[in-house]
Design an enzyme around this catalytic site. Structure first.
Site, PDB file in Angstrom:
ATOM      1  N   HIS A  74       1.527   6.052  -0.567  1.00 46.00           N
ATOM      2  CA  HIS A  74       1.205   7.150  -1.488  1.00 46.00           C
ATOM      3  C   HIS A  74      -0.306   7.356  -1.452  1.00 46.00           C
ATOM      4  CE1 HIS A  74       1.748   9.824  -4.951  1.00 46.00           C
ATOM      5  NE2 HIS A  74       0.601   9.309  -5.400  1.00 46.00           N
ATOM      6  N   CYS A  75      -0.732   8.511  -0.935  1.00 46.23           N
ATOM      7  CA  CYS A  75      -2.152   8.813  -0.777  1.00 46.23           C
ATOM      8  C   CYS A  75      -2.678   9.432  -2.067  1.00 46.23           C
ATOM      9  CB  CYS A  75      -2.359   9.769   0.396  1.00 46.23           C
ATOM     10  SG  CYS A  75      -4.094  10.152   0.702  1.00 46.23           S
ATOM     11  N   ARG A  76      -3.664   8.764  -2.657  1.00 43.41           N
ATOM     12  CA  ARG A  76      -4.251   9.284  -3.890  1.00 43.41           C
ATOM     13  C   ARG A  76      -5.251  10.396  -3.614  1.00 43.41           C
ATOM     14  NH1 ARG A  76      -6.084   3.675  -6.541  1.00 43.41           N
ATOM     15  NH2 ARG A  76      -6.684   3.352  -4.368  1.00 43.41           N
TER      16      ARG A  76
ATOM     17  N   ASN B  29      -2.846  13.098  -3.413  1.00 47.41           N
ATOM     18  CA  ASN B  29      -1.967  13.105  -4.581  1.00 47.41           C
ATOM     19  C   ASN B  29      -0.526  13.379  -4.169  1.00 47.41           C
ATOM     20  OD1 ASN B  29      -1.385  12.798  -7.309  1.00 47.41           O
ATOM     21  ND2 ASN B  29      -1.701  14.975  -7.775  1.00 47.41           N
TER      22      ASN B  29
END
EC number: 2.3.1.225
Length: 578
Positions: free
Chosen positions: A152-154, A157
């Site tokens: 999950h890439c912050r 998002n």
């Protein structure tokens, strides 16, 4: 910021102390534009705008005239590509196909771990309530199953899966290239501002203010804005610092994903593997020392006096502790705390090789030299029935075991390096001799020789080499019969002068010193003895002295030979030499 700190899309059960709002639906996020945004997402947008504005509005117009087109084209392509890839990676829904086929706009249930150990079991998600692929994982941040979940890439998002992985990777590459170009242009402007500022003033707006070198323009050529001279190097320095930091992070991320692609791993699989390795490393660490004083027994030692390797280690093997053995205060114990009784100690001494017995019995070096000259080989044998078990001593040792258990345990811990094995790892290859008397295989062939001068040169029936029996055992009847037959043949073959008495041996006879024989030597010895018999003149028949030992018979025979030699001349006096 309180909105970002609390994650309402949780898959774990709510704690008892936590208050769950009934009016907040636990909905799944569709993509990176779904609410709420992440702070890193805002930071990524701000950095993109900053590098685009400073690069295209400040540094590229200050380049020399022939470099300006290349600066706009190269930097523009990288920034446009990054913007396109970034927007596509954020906008794509990376959910599993069955999840996208099903309408998941409604609220999602909270996962109850009392019913299921995992969210996905047997390729079925109990939150999405659909069957998913084998590599699909349920993201707790997006609250949905992602196809071929990577991470999950912050910054986006959004989750990165099989549907947007290459878009994410291309956005990283384009961002790295664009930042590197901006840093290179800003570094050139920073250096030329102090070396030769005239190279940076090639635009037509600077020709109008040629005499005023302190006036600088930004956002050329569309909207020129006047600014002070020190603002240009300050802005270049800040851009270089941010660009180097961003390039370092993006380069590390790109190298990491290249490593994952080379090893055919996903970020999730890599993290799980590292977690397992860390847990395995923690399990290999030695536990803290036990203060209760329980002895820790190390069954495998490197300094062992036998050759060979242990195929396995038996945890129930009894290992002697030298400090427990030589302790004068308490009873003899094994290293694991069990009491060694006297019978076990005697059995162990009997099972040891005879070499150890010889070393214990003969502490003086000259006795060892005499034994080597004799070349007497001895083999270990078991003697059953001559050892009595001292029951009273064993009971006394068992009574004192409980009182001195703590002291022996402490000695065992301190002497773990000095432990030894009382027996070899593998049994001896030599077979043990039988306890029954050894019988001769049969009478030997007839012996004919004209040069026999004494009875010692005539062969006698002996046991096979390698056989052993108890010392002092009676000679079998067959052996005695064979000896008498040998003597009768000798009486017929030898002349009368030689039959009366034995001629002395031509070799000088040396008197051997009778060394003190230990109990272990008397117990085991080979049956290699001359027959205890002598010849008499009157009867001419061999006679065996009753109940005489082999050594006594030999001494008696030797004395008689000497007396005969003194009384009569030797039979060799009248013999003619050929």
């Amino acid at each position: 910021m309180d909105v970002c700190s609390k994650n309402s899309n949780r898959t774990a059960p709510v704690s008892e102390g936590g208050i769950r709002r009934a009016d907040v639906p636990l909905c799944s996020r569709t993509n990176g534009w779904s609410w709420p945004p992440h702070p890193f997402q805002f930071l990524a947008w701000l950095l993109y705008l900053y590098f685009a504005v400073t690069g295209f509005g400040v540094f590229v117009p200050l380049l020399p005239t022939h470099w300006i087109p290349a600066g706009y084209i190269c930097t523009g392509i990288t920034f446009v590509c990054h913007l396109f890839m970034h927007l596509m990676a954020v906008s794509i829904d990376p959910a599993d196909y069955n999840v996208r086929a099903k309408s998941y706009k409604g609220p999602m249930p909270v996962f109850d771990r009392t019913k299921h150990a995992h969210v996905i079991e047997n390729c079925h998600c109990y939150l999405c309530e659909v069957d998913v692929g084998p590599k699909s994982k349920h993201c707790s941040a997006c609250n949905k199953c992602v196809a071929s979940f990577d991470h999950h890439c912050r910054w986006l998002n959004n989750c990165v899966g099989s549907r947007n992985y290459w878009l994410f990777l291309n956005s990283v590459i384009s961002a790295l290239l664009g930042i590197v170009l901006v840093v290179v242009i800003a570094s050139y402007v920073f250096i030329e501002f102090f070396l030769d500022p005239s190279k940076l003033r090639s635009d037509k707006h600077f020709q109008q203010v040629r005499n005023e070198s302190v006036v600088w323009f930004v956002f050329l050529p569309v909207a020129p804005v006047t600014t002070a001279g020190p603002a240009i190097p300050a802005l270049a320095g800040v851009t270089i610092a941010l660009g180097l930091l961003s390039a370092l992070l993006l380069g590390h991320l790109l190298c990491f994903h290249i490593y994952l692609m080379w090893n055919r791993l996903s970020t999730y699989e890599y993290i799980v593997r590292q977690r397992h390795r860390q847990e395995a490393g923690d399990s290999r660490k030695p536990p803290p020392e036990n203060d209760s004083g329980v002895p820790k027994l190390n069954l495998i030692k490197q300094q062992v006096s036998y050759s060979g390797t242990l195929g396995y280690t038996n945890p129930e093997m009894e290992v002697e502790d030298p400090k427990a053995m030589t302790s004068q205060e308490g009873a003899a114990r094994y290293g694991n705390g069990r009491i060694r009784c006297s019978s076990e100690h005697m059995d162990e001494e009997e099972h040891l090789p005879s070499v150890l017995t010889e070393q214990k019995a003969s502490p003086h070096p000259h006795k060892h030299a005499q034994k080597k000259k004799r070349k007497v080989r001895k083999l270990a044998a078991e003697v059953n029935g001559d050892i009595s078990i001292d029951t009273s001593t064993a009971k006394g040792l068992q009574k004192t075991s409980a009182e001195k258990e703590s002291s022996v345990a402490a000695a065992t811990v301190s002497s773990s390096l000095g432990q030894r094995l009382p027996f070899p790892a593998f049994p001896l290859r030599a077979s043990l001799p039988p306890l029954a008397p050894v019988q001769a295989a049969g009478p030997p062939a007839e012996y004919h020789s004209d040069s026999a001068e004494s009875l010692e040169e005539i062969p006698v029936a002996m046991a096979r080499l390698g056989s052993a029996a108890l010392a002092g055992a009676q000679i079998p009847t067959t052996t005695a019969t064979a000896s008498s037959s040998y003597s009768s043949m000798l009486q017929c073959a030898l002349p009368s002068s030689a039959a009366g008495h034995a001629a002395p041996s031509p070799q000088p006879r040396t008197k051997r010193k009778t060394a003190a024989r230990t109990v272990s030597e008397q117990r085991f010895e080979m049956l290699y003895h001359n027959p205890s018999m002598f010849m008499t003149r009157e009867s001419g028949e061999p006679a065996i002295p009753p109940e005489e030992s082999p050594r006594a018979a030999k001494r008696k025979q030797t004395g008689k030979k000497r007396n005969t030699e003194d009384a009569k001349p030797s039979s060799r006096v009248g013999t003619s030499l050929a």
